[in-house]
Structures are given as structure tokens and as C-alpha cells.
Scaffold this motif. Structure first.
Motif, PDB file in Angstrom:
ATOM      1  N   GLU A  61      -5.852   0.575 -13.918  1.00 46.85           N
ATOM      2  CA  GLU A  61      -6.518   1.638 -14.673  1.00 46.85           C
ATOM      3  C   GLU A  61      -6.264   2.995 -14.028  1.00 46.85           C
ATOM      4  O   GLU A  61      -6.157   3.086 -12.807  1.00 46.85           O
ATOM      5  CB  GLU A  61      -8.032   1.409 -14.618  1.00 46.85           C
ATOM      6  N   PRO A  62      -6.216   4.060 -14.823  1.00 47.66           N
ATOM      7  CA  PRO A  62      -5.954   5.389 -14.270  1.00 47.66           C
ATOM      8  C   PRO A  62      -6.918   5.743 -13.138  1.00 47.66           C
ATOM      9  O   PRO A  62      -8.114   5.453 -13.232  1.00 47.66           O
ATOM     10  CB  PRO A  62      -6.185   6.330 -15.457  1.00 47.66           C
ATOM     11  N   ASN A  63      -6.383   6.307 -12.095  1.00 47.16           N
ATOM     12  CA  ASN A  63      -7.174   6.804 -10.966  1.00 47.16           C
ATOM     13  C   ASN A  63      -8.094   5.758 -10.331  1.00 47.16           C
ATOM     14  O   ASN A  63      -9.147   6.087  -9.809  1.00 47.16           O
ATOM     15  CB  ASN A  63      -7.981   8.045 -11.394  1.00 47.16           C
ATOM     16  N   SER A  64      -7.660   4.492 -10.385  1.00 48.55           N
ATOM     17  CA  SER A  64      -8.447   3.454  -9.724  1.00 48.55           C
ATOM     18  C   SER A  64      -7.840   3.117  -8.370  1.00 48.55           C
ATOM     19  O   SER A  64      -8.388   2.337  -7.608  1.00 48.55           O
ATOM     20  CB  SER A  64      -8.516   2.197 -10.599  1.00 48.55           C
ATOM     21  N   GLN A  65      -6.669   3.686  -8.045  1.00 48.79           N
ATOM     22  CA  GLN A  65      -6.032   3.420  -6.770  1.00 48.79           C
ATOM     23  C   GLN A  65      -5.781   4.740  -6.037  1.00 48.79           C
ATOM     24  O   GLN A  65      -4.649   5.124  -5.758  1.00 48.79           O
ATOM     25  CB  GLN A  65      -4.731   2.631  -6.998  1.00 48.79           C
ATOM     26  N   THR A  66      -6.899   5.441  -5.792  1.00 51.91           N
ATOM     27  CA  THR A  66      -6.789   6.707  -5.074  1.00 51.91           C
ATOM     28  C   THR A  66      -7.866   6.748  -3.999  1.00 51.91           C
ATOM     29  O   THR A  66      -8.836   5.992  -4.036  1.00 51.91           O
ATOM     30  CB  THR A  66      -7.028   7.919  -6.006  1.00 51.91           C
ATOM     31  N   CYS A  67      -7.663   7.644  -3.041  1.00 49.17           N
ATOM     32  CA  CYS A  67      -8.656   7.813  -1.969  1.00 49.17           C
ATOM     33  C   CYS A  67      -8.576   9.264  -1.520  1.00 49.17           C
ATOM     34  O   CYS A  67      -7.707  10.006  -1.980  1.00 49.17           O
ATOM     35  CB  CYS A  67      -8.353   6.858  -0.814  1.00 49.17           C
ATOM     36  N   GLY A 126      -4.234   3.408   2.512  1.00 46.44           N
ATOM     37  CA  GLY A 126      -4.298   1.980   2.200  1.00 46.44           C
ATOM     38  C   GLY A 126      -4.523   1.662   0.732  1.00 46.44           C
ATOM     39  O   GLY A 126      -4.848   0.521   0.389  1.00 46.44           O
ATOM     40  N   CYS A 127      -4.325   2.623  -0.167  1.00 43.31           N
ATOM     41  CA  CYS A 127      -4.507   2.331  -1.591  1.00 43.31           C
ATOM     42  C   CYS A 127      -3.404   1.397  -2.085  1.00 43.31           C
ATOM     43  O   CYS A 127      -2.260   1.498  -1.667  1.00 43.31           O
ATOM     44  CB  CYS A 127      -4.466   3.621  -2.409  1.00 43.31           C
ATOM     45  N   SER A 128      -3.798   0.513  -2.995  1.00 48.90           N
ATOM     46  CA  SER A 128      -2.852  -0.449  -3.543  1.00 48.90           C
ATOM     47  C   SER A 128      -1.789   0.251  -4.381  1.00 48.90           C
ATOM     48  O   SER A 128      -2.028   1.310  -4.971  1.00 48.90           O
ATOM     49  CB  SER A 128      -3.606  -1.452  -4.409  1.00 48.90           C
ATOM     50  N   TYR A 156      -3.408   9.731 -10.641  1.00 49.61           N
ATOM     51  CA  TYR A 156      -2.836   9.790  -9.296  1.00 49.61           C
ATOM     52  C   TYR A 156      -2.608   8.418  -8.653  1.00 49.61           C
ATOM     53  O   TYR A 156      -2.412   8.326  -7.455  1.00 49.61           O
ATOM     54  CB  TYR A 156      -3.706  10.670  -8.388  1.00 49.61           C
ATOM     55  N   THR A 167       0.836  -1.208   0.000  1.00 55.67           N
ATOM     56  CA  THR A 167       0.000   0.000   0.000  1.00 55.67           C
ATOM     57  C   THR A 167       0.870   1.257   0.000  1.00 55.67           C
ATOM     58  O   THR A 167       2.077   1.190   0.205  1.00 55.67           O
ATOM     59  CB  THR A 167      -0.925   0.047   1.229  1.00 55.67           C
ATOM     60  N   LYS A 168       0.220   2.372  -0.214  1.00 57.62           N
ATOM     61  CA  LYS A 168       0.905   3.657  -0.264  1.00 57.62           C
ATOM     62  C   LYS A 168       1.470   4.038   1.102  1.00 57.62           C
ATOM     63  O   LYS A 168       1.224   3.385   2.108  1.00 57.62           O
ATOM     64  CB  LYS A 168      -0.065   4.728  -0.789  1.00 57.62           C
TER      65      LYS A 168
END
Lengths: 496, 98
Positions: A42-48, A34-36, A161, A29-30
Motif C-alpha cells: 500500500e502507498p506509504n506503508s514502507q517508510t520511516c 530497515g523499511c521493506s 515514498y 530492506t532499503k
């Protein structure tokens, strides 16, 4: 602009370097959410909300990120801070949606270390480490419009991001002085050694081609015999070992050209160009105070307990230099041979081939011979050849079993490199197995004798050296797939 | 008064990529002066016995296990963006960099 030669530059000036290496950690994670961190999503699928910098979100530090930073610090012989904080590095640029990067400023987690690096002739050079600190990666921009996809002339930019917030460890050297004409070589050797170290620690794959490890080369010149540092340039994001060396070399020549001409070096960032090894001007560097660093109020201090630090120290793996000495002894190589293996970047490949069951001399023979030649010809890294250590080991096993001779083994390697599959598949598809079937071989021998009655007569008369012509005929008939020594024995037996 | 100069405001504006008019430089210099003056008054109150602090709570080592948590969907992530394209945030031309 024509540059003064490297030799001329060094005749008047003494280079001082500083290397900043960013390592992307291989955490799941970041750094602060906890983003992967999985690549290729895919673009911007791992943001919070946290990594997008939305109001009201709160970062929490990743324990494995801190642990990795401490382990890197320990492996670099650093002191580990008893208490340290994160800081906001403020800048206005869309690659960070928060308008700041969470980093560390005057309180890095690790500081005052060193790394000994071995140069190509075996000389050991100590590079002092200033600090290693924790921070986060930025998002990825795509520039739209304009001719080249570059930022100049672009009409607008698009931001993904997913990468924003991935943990980075930035490792900064103290000024590297006294390397003289070897400065570019020291730079390359340092980054290579650091990459080995990072891989040995298992904290990152440290693939430079994938941007998991990136190097900024700071360089300045001062007139020979003087102490005061000149103005430095900062060549950003140099992404291969070879480029690190080339960038340092180019900057030495460029600085010398400007200075010899009575000009002044501007403190700026520069971009490195792979195509011709040159650098071009980037932006004028903001001063540190322009980043308006201040302690990050949303994160609490990190105060690693001494027991934890000692536990991590005790758990460090065998470090690359120690390991190399051990392998040299195990493989029975003298210093010179070991140095060639190191220079060829073949240690891992050979070691893994041996682990897959091949004898040390065979493993070394393939990687240092056929495969090193190919890497050289194609200008690629040995480890990037499209063949795995396990495949090389399988070829060695087929030779040991007598199913391949040396010549056929070479063809199998070729086949694997050409993408024809596993060694056994190549053997089958190309029909490369040694003809060990005695009756098939016997028939070929009989045919060769029948076709060459004169030669056969000579051999019967005791002129054994004439056997070569018949062995040649049999090898030709079997398309090289027979064991030559065995063929010779068979012929002599039949003509005895 | 601390005396923020027009030049300092212009410099800050450049760092923030803001284009300010001449009269705005004066206007903001005055305003920033007031703000800094107000903050300076806090230092007057803080005695030697109050150490500088970056966080109101006496905590350290608050860490999170390295476990993946659900992210926003790209649609949710982009829902607040003034403009988007190709599932990415679209931002105006970036100047003064590269």
C-alpha cells in the motif's frame, strides 16, 4: 521533421555512446533504513523517518547493499575502492523528500572495469566501465489533472515514498567509440549482457519491465574522422532491450538531421516513446555543479577490507560468458546453432527445461521452434511466454513415454499457452492421449479395411505403398491420436 | 569579500524553485556574502596539518544487517504532510521538469 536515413547519418558522422544503467537491488530492506522493499505494498506503508527525510533521523548503510555493489564491480572487472564516501546530490523535486539523493560522486565503490559483449554475428566488443556506484531510488509520483496524466497541465501531484531509498547501483560506461553503425546493436548487447550478469550474481531479478533495471542512453555524433566529442543528449529510462537499440538508432538519425541542417544539439534529457521509437525533449540538464554534491556527513566512509573483497571475488558464480561456452559444449551445438539460441534469448529456457528432465535436443526443439515462432509473432520475449520450462519438460516426457506423438504434443503446448492448465490437464481435457489401446486401435484398423476394400485388396496383392490411404483413414478416425508407425504395422500384419 | 552576484542568486533561486523579487536578489546576495565570508575565515585558521574532513568521528564501515524493521503506518507517515490524498503526499503543481 523528416529525419535523414540511418545510412546517410552514418555516412557523415561517427556515434559515441555512454550508457548508464540503474539496477534496483533485491535486498530485503532499503539502502539506508530497515523499511521493506517488497513490491506492491500500500502507498506509504514502507517508510520511516529516515527515508522520509524527517529531521533528526540518521541513515545507516545496508551491508548487503555494499556487498552487492562490490560483487557487481568485481564481475565487471573493476577495481574496488579501498575507501569511499557517499555524497548528497542536491536537487529540489518532490520525488525525494530529503531534497537530495544519497549517492556517490567522486569516490565510487567500483571503477575502471570492462564487460565483453557478443554481437549477433558472434563478434565480441569490449565495453569499458567507468564506475559502479551506490545510491538510492526515488519515490513514485502520480500527476493529477490535465489530459494525459503527464506532468504538463497537471494540477497537482501525489507521492508514494515506498520506493524512496531502495538500493540502486548505477553502472556507467566510458564513452563507447568505434562501434560505428553497430552502436545501437552494441548498446542492446551490453544491456543484455549486463542483465545476465546481474541475474547470475543473484543481486536483482533485473526485470526491465518492472523497472528493476533501467537504462539511460547518452549519445553524440562527431564528423567522421574527427576526435572531439559532439554535444550529447541523454535519453532517460529506456525500459527494454529493444527500446535501447531503437533509442540509440533514433538519436543517431535525429542528431545527424540537426547537424546536417547546420543546427546545434542542445545538451538535454529526452524521453523515449515506445509507440513509434522516437524521443522528445525533456528538461535542459543541470550542470554537475548545480547538484552541489558534498560528502554525506550522516554516513561514515565505506572501507572494504581487502580480505573481504577477495572473499567475495572467490565466491563469484560462473559468469554468463563462461557458462554459455560450457552449455554449448554440453548441448553439442556448433557456433552457429548456439548463436541462434542466444539471439532467440532461449538459453535460460532451454537450460531450465533440461534441468527439469528433458533431453537437450528436445528442449531446444520446442523453444527454438514452436515457442520462438510464437514469441516472434506476438513481439514478446521468449521467456515471457505463458509456459514454464517444467511444463515443456513434462510434454517431452509424455512424448518419450509414447503417450503423445509430435502432433499431439504441439496441441498440448498450444493448450498450455492458451491457459488450459498443466500439460496433463490439457491432455485430459482435450482428450489428446495417443490411442495405445491395441483393441481400440485394432477396431479402427478393421473398420478402415472394411471401408476401403479396394485398397485392402491392392495391399494383399503386394502393393504395400497403398497402405498410406488406410493409415490416413485410421488417423482420421482416431483424430490424429494414434501412432502412425504402429498403425501401419498393424494394417500390414492384418493384410499379410 | 567573495562577491556573490545577483545572477548567482538568481541561478540558485531557479535551482531551488524559488521566485525572488529584484530587491530580494540584492538582499540575499549581500547576506550570502556575509555567510561565505564567515566560512572563509575558517579556512584561514585551518593549517596544512589539518586534513579536510567530512565527518567528525574517525569511523568507517558502520553497517546494518539487511533485516526488515517496522515502518511507520501510512497515517503516521502522512501526519506531518500539509496535504494528502489517496494515502499519498499531495504536492502543488510541479514546474520546470519533465
Amino acid at each position: 521533421m523528416s529525419l535523414v536515413s540511418y545510412e546517410e547519418a552514418l555516412a557523415s558522422y561517427d556515434p559515441v555512446m555512454g550508457l548508464e544503467v540503474h539496477v534496483e537491488l533485491g535486498t530485503k530492506t532499503k539502502m539506508f533504513c530497515g523499511c521493506s522493499t517488497e513490491l506492491g505494498a500500500e502507498p506509504n506503508s514502507q517508510t520511516c523517518p529516515t527515508c522520509l527525510g524527517l529531521p533528526g533521523s540518521l541513515p545507516v548503510v545496508n551491508a548487503v547493499g555494499v556487498e552487492s555493489a562490490i560483487r557487481i564491480g568485481l564481475a565487471l572487472n573493476c577495481e574496488i575502492a579501498e575507501w569511499c564516501r557517499f555524497a548528497r546530490k542536491n536537487y529540489f523535486y518532490p520525488d525525494m523528500p530529503k531534497n537530495f539523493q544519497t549517492s556517490q560522486y567522486d569516490e565510487p565503490i567500483a571503477f575502471n572495469g570492462y564487460l565483453d559483449v557478443q554481437l549477433e554475428d558472434g563478434e565480441v566488443f569490449r565495453v569499458e566501465i567507468e564506475r559502479a556506484h551506490m545510491e538510492e531510488d526515488t519515490g513514485k509520483s502520480t500527476h493529477i489533472g490535465g489530459a494525459t496524466g503527464r506532468i504538463h497541465g497537471a494540477e497537482y501531484s501525489l507521492l508514494d515514498y515506498n520506493r524512496a531509498g531502495i538500493p540502486l547501483i548505477e553502472i556507467v560506461t566510458k564513452p563507447i567509440e568505434g562501434a560505428g553503425h553497430r552502436a545501437p546493436e552494441v548498446a542492446k548487447a551490453y544491456v543484455a549482457e549486463l542483465r545476465e550478469l546481474i541475474k547470475a550474481l543473484g543481486v536483482s531479478e533485473a526485470r526491465m519491465d518492472k523497472g528493476q533495471m533501467r537504462c539511460d542512453v547518452n549519445l553524440s555524433l562527431r564528423p567522421n574522422g574527427t576526435e572531439k566529442f559532439g554535444t550529447r543528449s541523454e535519453t532517460k529510462n529506456v525500459n527494454s532491450l529493444r527500446s535501447v537499440e531503437r533509442a540509440a538508432r533514433f538519436e543517431i538519425m535525429r542528431h545527424a538531421t540537426v547537424l546536417t541542417d547546420g543546427g546545434t544539439i542542445i545538451q538535454e534529457t529526452r524521453h523515449f516513446h515506445e509507440e513509434d521509437g522516437s524521443t522528445t525533449s525533456g528538461r535542459i540538464k543541470d550542470n554537475a555543479e548545480d547538484y552541489r554534491y558534498f560528502p554525506e556527513p550522516d554516513l561514515v566512509p565505506v572501507a572494504p577490507a581487502r580480505e573481504w573483497v577477495e572473499e567475495l571475488r572467490a565466491g563469484l558464480p560462473e559468469l554468463p560468458r563462461v557458462r554459455r561456452a560450457r552449455l554449448q559444449a554440453e548441448w553439442g551445438l556448433n557456433d552457429q546453432d548456439m548463436q541462434s539460441v542466444l539471439n532467440a534469448g532461449a538459453v535460460e529456457s532451454i537450460s531450465e527445461t533440461i534441468a527439469a528432465g528433458a533431453p537437450a535436443d528436445q528442449a531446444r526443439k520446442w523453444w527454438m521452434g514452436e515457442l520462438a515462432r510464437r514469441a516472434n509473432e506476438t513481439g514478446t520475449e521468449l521467456s515471457e511466454q505463458p509456459i514454464t520450462p517444467a511444463q515443456v519438460a513434462r510434454v517431452c516426457a509424455l512424448v518419450a513415454e509414447g503417450k503423445l506423438n509430435d502432433k499431439l504434443a504441439r496441441q498440448v503446448i498450444e493448450g498450455v499457452l492458451a491457459g488450459e492448465g498443466e500439460p496433463d490437464q490439457v491432455v485430459e481435457k482435450r482428450g489428446l492421449a495417443v490411442v495405445s489401446d491395441d483393441s481400440a486401435l485394432g477396431a479402427a484398423v478393421d473398420q478402415a479395411i472394411a471401408d476401403n476394400p479396394d485398397v485392402a485388396a491392392k495391399i494383399r496383392d503386394g502393393k504395400v505403398q497403398a497402405v498410406g490411404a488406410l493409415v490416413g483413414a485410421v488417423m482420421k478416425a482416431t483424430r490424429g491420436q494414434a501412432d502412425a508407425a504402429k498403425v501401419k504395422d498393424l494394417i500390414l500384419e492384418k493384410l499379410a | 569579500m567573495p562577491g556573490i552576484t545577483r545572477e548567482e542568486v538568481a541561478h540558485l533561486a531557479r535551482l531551488s524553485r524559488l521566485e525572488l523579487q529584484a530587491e530580494e536578489l540584492d538582499h540575499f546576495a549581500e547576506q550570502l556574502d556575509v555567510i561565505i565570508g564567515a566560512v572563509a575565515r575558517v579556512s584561514e585558521v585551518a593549517g596544512q596539518d589539518v586534513p579536510p574532513t567530512s565527518h567528525p568521528l574517525p569511523l568507517s564501515n558502520v553497517m546494518r544487517a539487511d533485516e526488515v524493521r517496522q515502518s511507520l503506518t501510512p497515517e503516521q507517515a502522512l501526519s506531518g504532510a500539509p496535504a494528502s490524498e489517496d494515502q499519498r503526499f499531495r504536492v502543488p503543481q510541479i514546474l520546470g521538469e519533465d
